[in-house]
Write a protein that holds these residues in place. Structure first.
Motif, mmCIF file in Angstrom:
data_model
loop_
_atom_site.group_PDB
_atom_site.id
_atom_site.type_symbol
_atom_site.label_atom_id
_atom_site.label_comp_id
_atom_site.label_asym_id
_atom_site.label_seq_id
_atom_site.Cartn_x
_atom_site.Cartn_y
_atom_site.Cartn_z
ATOM 1 N N ASN A 468 -4.603 -10.758 4.554
ATOM 2 C CA ASN A 468 -4.024 -9.691 3.729
ATOM 3 C C ASN A 468 -2.635 -10.016 3.205
ATOM 4 N N SER A 469 -1.826 -10.716 3.994
ATOM 5 C CA SER A 469 -0.419 -10.904 3.636
ATOM 6 C C SER A 469 -0.055 -12.336 3.283
ATOM 7 N N SER A 470 -0.942 -13.283 3.542
ATOM 8 C CA SER A 470 -0.668 -14.706 3.261
ATOM 9 C C SER A 470 0.595 -15.200 3.949
ATOM 10 N N GLN A 471 0.863 -14.681 5.149
ATOM 11 C CA GLN A 471 2.010 -15.141 5.943
ATOM 12 C C GLN A 471 1.526 -16.228 6.906
ATOM 13 N N TYR A 472 1.235 -17.400 6.332
ATOM 14 C CA TYR A 472 0.635 -18.462 7.129
ATOM 15 C C TYR A 472 1.609 -19.039 8.148
ATOM 16 N N ASP A 473 2.895 -19.037 7.839
ATOM 17 C CA ASP A 473 3.862 -19.582 8.780
ATOM 18 C C ASP A 473 3.938 -18.731 10.044
#
Length: 507
Positions: A468-473
């Motif tokens: 949903n947020s593309s906060q892969y880190d």
């Protein structure tokens, strides 16, 4: 707490004995954790010694080997060709040539940019067409990591070539001939057959598990998120900034408010995750154990019918069961409809409050999980020797004492490893949380970071961060922390259960 002698313990009443055991267990936890942590360096040291012993064999080969053996360090397989091992020599030499070509024409290009993950931005004209392709940080990170893995594997192959050449030298000096291809085939079909069987699974594990895990670990040290998605943007190394934001709330790479939210969300969801895992595991264990004991009593009729009912619950796919239950507990679901017929006001089971949603989740988990425990315990109970109970009856033991001294220890001995698996599975129990509530209840804590819900587990929050947020880190950091938590609890409990410490006592 004072350590008491065996005579003092035997003189205690049953209630005091139970209280003493509980207190001793709680007070022993810090010591056990300290001992477990102290044993980690010892285990690492043993592993390093084994690796060092292997490398010492290579050093001995170079030191005591002849010129043919030493030449194998430059031309791989030379020591095989020199002793008429043509097939093995061709394999080594072909691998060396392919590796050199890979490094020169592909790997070195990405390794040169590994330190920065790219510096050239993509450029587009007014029409949106790409005029400068720019660097792709994702590809640079992926192929650089893959190249480093290949280099490490290649180093092992090169050292193995030297050791094989030295082995050929020794074999030739003793038997005046080196091992032939036929000898190698016989070895891999006899005492090295385990290597033959495990070769393909090990290769599959490395390609589809280890390499993606290494990539995920590296992503945790970057700022790869929705604001730096390649190829339009570049992401860079940020060191331990992401770990600091989640664990301590320190704003190393962002604002203090964002870092504080990341930290608050992690510790808040970690507490609920552990609370959920403990309650879900123990509730299924004890309720399943009680039901199994009831069903297996001689006075109970229709034993096969009750077991069939439990098997039916298991036979329905959990995915379907959870979707059905989520529909039933909706505001307009069948449960509220039936309550309305009885004159009871409808209840927002999953959307009213956090505590009510958690209670419903735990009850649903009991309904799904208890049948597994009942069937497992039934199998254990049917295999406890009746001689133990008959001997206990002769000695005058009552049913409660027989349960505490025979049934329960026997069941826990067998269920010990299964409990660890169940606990770890509940920590990562994505289905029941996400399919019932989506991680959200009626109330929303404003202190939680993006995408997180108040009944989310760490694993469901990780899913939302990626999808949903593309906060892969941050998702990568979260994955590493979940692994550490799961590994710590698993290894700690596994090293202390009777199934491992007293395995030879089980008959």
């Amino acid at each position: 707490m004072r350590q008491i002698s065996s005579l003092e313990y035997l003189a205690m009443s049953r209630g005091r004995k139970i209280w003493y055991k509980i207190c001793s267990f709680i007070l022993d936890i810090p010591r056990a954790i300290g001992k477990f942590i102290c044993n980690i360096p010892k285990a690492i040291w043993k592993l390093m010694k084994r690796i060092g012993a292997w490398f010492m064999g290579v050093i001995d080969a170079i030191h005591y080997g002849n010129w043919k053996t030493r030449m194998s360090a430059l031309v791989w397989g030379f020591g095989c060709f020199a002793y008429r091992q043509i097939a093995r020599g061709i394999v080594y030499l072909a691998y060396q040539i392919i590796f050199i070509l890979y490094i020169v024409f592909f790997g070195s290009t990405y390794l040169a940019k590994f330190g920065t993950l790219g510096t050239v931005l993509q450029e587009r004209d007014e029409m949106g067409f790409v005029i400068v392709q720019g660097d792709n940080s994702f590809e640079i990170l992926l192929y650089s990591m893959l190249t480093l893995v290949i280099i490490l594997f290649t180093a092992v192959v090169m050292l193995k070539s030297i050791k094989d050449a030295y082995s050929n030298q020794l074999g030739y000096s003793i038997a005046e001939r080196a091992a032939t291809m036929k000898d190698d085939a016989q070895q891999f079909l006899n005492h090295k057959f385990h290597l033959t069987i495990l070769a393909l699974p090990s290769l599959t594990l490395a390609v589809f598990t280890i390499v993606p895990l290494l990539f995920m670990i590296l992503v945790a040290f970057t700022n790869y998120n929705r604001n730096t998605l390649p190829p339009a943007n570049l992401f860079t190394w940020v060191g331990f900034d992401n770990f600091a934001s989640i664990l301590t709330g320190q704003a190393l790479g962002g604002t203090a408010q964002d870092a504080g939210k990341w930290s608050y969300t992690f510790w808040h969801l970690l507490g609920w995750t552990l609370e959920w895992a403990i309650i879900a595991t123990l509730s299924n264990l004890f309720l399943g154990m009680i039901l199994a004991l009831i069903i297996n009593k001689r006075s109970i009729k229709l034993k096969k019918f009750w077991r069939t009912c439990l098997v039916t619950v298991i036979a329905v796919p959990q995915f379907i069961s959870l979707l059905l239950v989520s529909k039933m507990f909706r505001n307009e679901g069948i449960i509220n409809t039936l309550m309305g017929y009885l004159g009871v006001a409808p209840v927002k089971w999953l959307n009213d409050s956090t505590q009510l949603a958690k209670i419903v989740i735990i009850l649903v988990n009991i309904w799904i999980g208890v049948p597994y425990t009942v069937l497992t315990c039934t199998g254990i109970l049917m295999n406890i020797p009746n001689d133990l109970y008959e001997a206990a009856k002769i000695d005058g033991a009552n049913p409660v004492r027989m349960f505490g001294k025979i049934t329960l220890p026997y069941m826990m001995f067998v269920l010990g490893p299964s409990l660890i698996t169940t606990f770890v599975g509940n920590i990562n129990n994505f289905n029941i949380i996400f399919l019932l509530t989506g991680g959200q209840s009626g109330t929303m804590d404003p202190k939680l970071a993006m995408s997180a819900g108040d009944v989310d587990l760490l694993i469901t929050w990780l899913y939302k961060l990626t999808v949903n947020s593309s906060q892969y880190d941050m998702a990568s950091v979260l994955g590493i922390l979940i692994f550490i938590v799961v590994a710590f609890f698993s290894l700690f409990v596994y090293s202390r259960i009777g199934s491992v410490k007293n395995e030879e006592d089980f008959q």
